[in-house]
Design a protein around this motif. Structure first.
Motif, PDB file in Angstrom:
ATOM      1  N   TRP A   1      -3.395   1.163  -2.513  1.00 35.53           N
ATOM      2  CA  TRP A   1      -4.601   0.345  -2.402  1.00 35.53           C
ATOM      3  C   TRP A   1      -5.842   1.107  -2.883  1.00 35.53           C
ATOM      4  O   TRP A   1      -6.810   0.499  -3.302  1.00 35.53           O
ATOM      5  N   GLU A   2      -5.800   2.418  -2.789  1.00 40.91           N
ATOM      6  CA  GLU A   2      -7.007   3.202  -3.036  1.00 40.91           C
ATOM      7  C   GLU A   2      -6.989   3.958  -4.363  1.00 40.91           C
ATOM      8  O   GLU A   2      -8.005   4.529  -4.749  1.00 40.91           O
TER       9      GLU A   2
ATOM     10  N   ASP B   1       0.798  -1.231   0.000  1.00 41.22           N
ATOM     11  CA  ASP B   1       0.000   0.000   0.000  1.00 41.22           C
ATOM     12  C   ASP B   1       0.826   1.274   0.000  1.00 41.22           C
ATOM     13  O   ASP B   1       0.283   2.360  -0.187  1.00 41.22           O
TER      14      ASP B   1
ATOM     15  N   SER C   1      -4.557   9.791   1.320  1.00 35.94           N
ATOM     16  CA  SER C   1      -4.944   8.663   2.174  1.00 35.94           C
ATOM     17  C   SER C   1      -3.686   8.011   2.735  1.00 35.94           C
ATOM     18  O   SER C   1      -2.574   8.296   2.295  1.00 35.94           O
TER      19      SER C   1
END
Length: 839
Positions: free
Chosen positions: A540-541, A512, A535
């Motif tokens: 991951w996002e 991540d 974030s």
């Protein structure tokens, strides 16, 4: 393999390579890039680890059976001293710092650390300091009084040879590296993150390294001071630790453990940071309790400085102090427990993948928790009295340090191997290595708890039959060789994978954090553009983030100006406020480190004229280094920036240099406070302390006059800087010349005070400390004057001036510090004794 790039991306990266590329041949000595420097730290640390492990094997071979003569008593003392010294000073801390130097800019979305030349200088100091220490083995005069160098055993009457000098000079030189890396890492974490990466979005590894680096800045100076004092006692017969002359050998223990116990956590915290980084990846979910873990890390850093007497329960300290330090020693288990339960909860709620790094993390949890439990046992004073200086303590130390540092380190090495080579490690050979190390380690040290409870002391050369120590020692020795085979298996696996490992795909562990958004291996600039982060888990996002970065679709994508640059951000919010431009490759850090190494060799050989000559040459090298700084064309070849961009940091009033100076003075202040602690400790505790009738009065008057001059100079400097900040440059050069003269006059007064024939540093510890404190103040007066004289030249050259007072703000900190030292020294040397006498 790594992700493919388009022709557009290839063109962008080719342009960056021209500015950031690593030169071939001997010019590799000029490299200052953090990726190369971090790898050098780690490879050198591994080399020292192998040497330290060899010493450990010799110790275990000697103790395998009663009455063996594998080593003579003298060689045995050298072997256990060098084992502890190498592992603590030349392996554990440097390799963790090296990993942080390599990883942090990549994790934080930056192109480099803020002081690349300082990173390179720190590495060379580490290498040369370690080689100086290792040369003692070749010369047959290795240190033999223990890695803790306790006085009076390490003093001249008991150790007349040069053995302790190699330890004191070599290790002190290497510690320059640790402190410089600490300053570098703190400023880099606070000031060079990706835009939008506020503190609450920062990777947990960065939090751990931030606390570790701050602990180094504050914790290493007491030992540096102790080493200087002991070397002065050995070389010049100053009376710091001699009871008959008003000193106290227990002072050395205080100074050593003021460093030594925080160092346990300096070693543990970055390893715990690796655990907190890897566990979420292999558990396939974010770490449980991010905020409580951060608070626990901060609490560990604070509490660790209240534990040093934990190692001194048997030296006769008052019972109230024993109770306080016993409670503090147990209290530190609380924040550690918070982290352990967060890791266990993450595994419980996740779906763990049992890859090779995860095996090492599981081994860490088992071994470190066991070591922590014996640490709580040792915090209990009555139990500590029974097992102090037995093999039980040796077992506890290794469970905490090897379990708490080595297991996570190997997990991290396996995890980040694709970064170093672009290839994946072998799962089969890696598992064999883990189980051999795990079984061998527990055979060696679990049994050693039993040996200690049976009464076997530490650091004994041999033992007789029939004491009940035969079988456990044999088991420990067999286990140590099993562990050595496991370590060799791991190293062979790592070496072979560079040739035979399969090519790594992009982000092979599905991690991540941003370091996996680079190519594998990464280029020297990390990112072709610097991303906006919103974030804690950007990869991951945000699908496709790595490709956007590679194609220059984020911040600072251009390189036509020829500068190495990265964003400078607000420490709390991560909001961009300047462009930090970084120096390029240069030979200066290497040259200055070589000159300082010759100074150390001159001190060891007692050729003091050689040491002085090369110290002056090193000073000239530092001045040359300082000249190519700030607005100098070598530092900023093109000062223009696009209209929508913030200014270059050298055109602001709060650049990273100011932060670095503040951190450096914090380390300096920790050393000075340790010096004042030594003064008041001997004054109140040393059994033969005496205040001579001569020496203090004249030195005190001159110290007062010197401090008044420093205060006047500091006030005048502040006024000139304020005028320059308002764009008023008239009279600045003349003002700085006058301020330089005041600094030289102040240094002259202190030099005259040191010439007072009534001061007798070889007769009493009182006068020895007076001379040292006066010399410390003189050094800082001269340093402030020299820095100001350099600024006169830079004012004339146009690198500093109206509207560009940034460097002068940095120099001003030196003057404020020198004045503060003068006033506090006058209070300690003159006012307090006078008030005490009147009372």
């Amino acid at each position: 393999m790594t992700r493919p790039r388009t022709p557009e991306a290839d063109r962008i990266h080719a342009d960056f390579d021209e500015v950031w590329g690593t030169p071939p041949g001997w010019r590799a000595l000029t490299v200052v890039n953090h990726t190369t420097i971090g790898l050098r730290f780690m490879l050198t640390g591994i080399a020292f680890f192998l040497v330290g492990g060899l010493f450990a094997m010799l110790v275990r071979a000697q103790l395998a059976l009663p009455g063996l003569d594998v080593l003579t008593p003298e060689l045995y003392n050298q072997a256990f001293t060098m084992h502890g010294t190498v592992m603590m000073f030349l392996f554990a801390v440097p390799i963790m710092e090296g990993l942080a130097v390599y990883l942090l800019p990549k994790m934080l979305g930056a192109r480099d650390l803020v002081y690349p030349r300082l990173s390179a200088f720190g590495y060379w100091c580490y290498l040369f300091g370690g080689l100086i220490l290792m040369s003692s083995v070749v010369l047959g005069v290795a240190p033999d009084t223990g890695w803790f160098m306790y006085t009076p055993l390490s003093s001249v009457p008991h150790s007349p040879g040069p053995n302790p000098d190699f330890w004191l000079i070599g290790i002190t030189f290497a510690e320059i590296s640790a402190v410089s890396a600490g300053v570098e890492l703190v400023v880099a974490i606070l000031r060079t993150r990706a835009p939008g990466m506020s503190l609450d979005r920062m990777p947990l590894y960065a939090w751990y390294i931030l606390v570790m680096a701050m602990m180094i800045v504050v914790g290493f100076p007491p030992l540096i001071l102790g080493s200087i004092l002991l070397e002065l006692e050995r070389a010049a017969d100053f009376a710091f630790f001699d009871v008959a002359r008003g000193g106290d050998p227990v002072l050395w223990q205080h100074l050593f453990w003021l460093f030594g116990h925080p160092e346990v956590y300096i070693i543990f915290l970055p390893a715990a940071g690796i655990v907190s980084t890897l566990l979420p990846v292999f558990a396939q979910r974010p770490l449980v309790a991010y905020t409580p873990v951060v608070l626990a890390v901060l609490a560990t850093g604070f509490i660790s400085f209240a534990l040093w007497v934990h190692h001194m329960f048997t030296v006769g300290i008052p019972q109230l102090a024993q109770a306080f330090f016993s409670a503090a020693s147990m209290l530190v288990a609380v924040p550690t427990g918070v982290q352990v339960f967060a890791w266990l909860a993450t595994l419980w709620l996740g779906r763990p993948l049992w890859k090779v790094p995860m095996l090492w993390l599981a081994g860490f949890l088992f071994v470190f928790v066991a070591g922590g439990l014996t640490g709580v046992m040792l915090a209990l004073v009555p139990f500590n009295w029974q097992v102090h200086d037995t093999q039980f303590v040796v077992a506890h130390l290794h469970y905490v340090l090897v379990g708490g540092m080595f297991f996570p380190l190997v997990a991290g090495v396996y995890y980040w191997l694709p970064h170093f080579s672009g290839r994946m490690p072998s799962a089969r050979l890696g598992r064999y290595g883990f189980w051999l190390v795990f079984v061998g380690f527990n055979l060696t040290f679990l049994v050693m708890h039993w040996t200690g409870l049976l009464g076997m002391p530490r650091r004994v050369y041999t033992y007789e039959e029939g004491l009940g120590w035969d079988l456990p020692n044999l088991v420990s020795s067999i286990g140590s060789f099993v562990m050595a085979i496991g370590v060799a298996t791991v190293l062979i696996d790592i070496a072979l994978h560079f040739r035979f490992g399969r090519r790594a795909t992009a982000n092979p562990w599905h991690a991540d954090t941003l370091e996996w958004a680079t190519s594998l291996p990464p280029g020297p600039y990390n990112f072709a553009s610097l991303p906006q982060i919103d974030s804690r888990h950007p990869l991951w996002e945000r699908d496709g983030l790595a490709d956007e970065i590679a194609h220059g679709r984020h911040g600072l994508p251009g390189i036509a100006h020829g500068r190495r640059e990265t964003w400078g951000v607000e420490p709390l919010s991560g909001r961009v406020r300047e462009i930090i431009h970084l120096p390029g490759n240069t030979l200066l850090p290497f040259v200055v480190a070589v000159l300082l190494a010759v100074v150390c060799i001159g001190l060891l050989a007692k050729i003091y004229l050689l040491a002085v000559a090369f110290a002056l040459a090193a000073t000239a090298g530092v001045l040359r280094w300082s000249w190519e700084n700030g607005a100098h064309p070598c530092a900023a070849p093109d000062a223009t920036t696009p209209p929508d961009h913030p200014p270059l940091h050298s055109r602001t009033r709060d650049g990273p240099g100011l932060w670095g100076m503040n951190l450096t003075l914090l380390a300096n202040g920790a050393l000075y406070l340790s010096l004042l602690f030594s003064w008041f400790y001997l004054w109140t505790v040393a059994p033969a302390w005496q205040i001579p009738a001569s020496g203090a009065a004249r030195g005190g008057g001159l110290l007062l006059a010197s401090t008044v001059l420093l205060t006047v100079a500091s006030f005048a400097l502040r006024q000139i800087v304020l005028r320059l900040a308002r764009g008023i440059g008239a009279g600045a050069v003349g003002g700085f010349v006058a301020i330089t003269a005041l600094g030289l006059a102040s240094a002259g007064l202190l030099g005259y005070a040191l010439l007072d024939p009534r001061l007798a540093p070889t007769a009493t510890a009182h006068d020895a400390l007076v001379v040292f404190i006066l010399g410390y103040s003189l050094f800082h007066c001269a340093l402030a004057a020299l820095a100001t004289a350099l600024q006169v030249g830079r004012l004339r050259a146009g690198y500093v001036g109206a509207g560009m007072p940034y460097e002068l703000l940095v120099v001003a900190r030196l003057w404020y510090y020198a004045a503060a030292v003068g006033w506090s020294s006058y209070a300690a040397l003159v006012l307090f004794p006078a008030a005490w006498g009147a009372a």
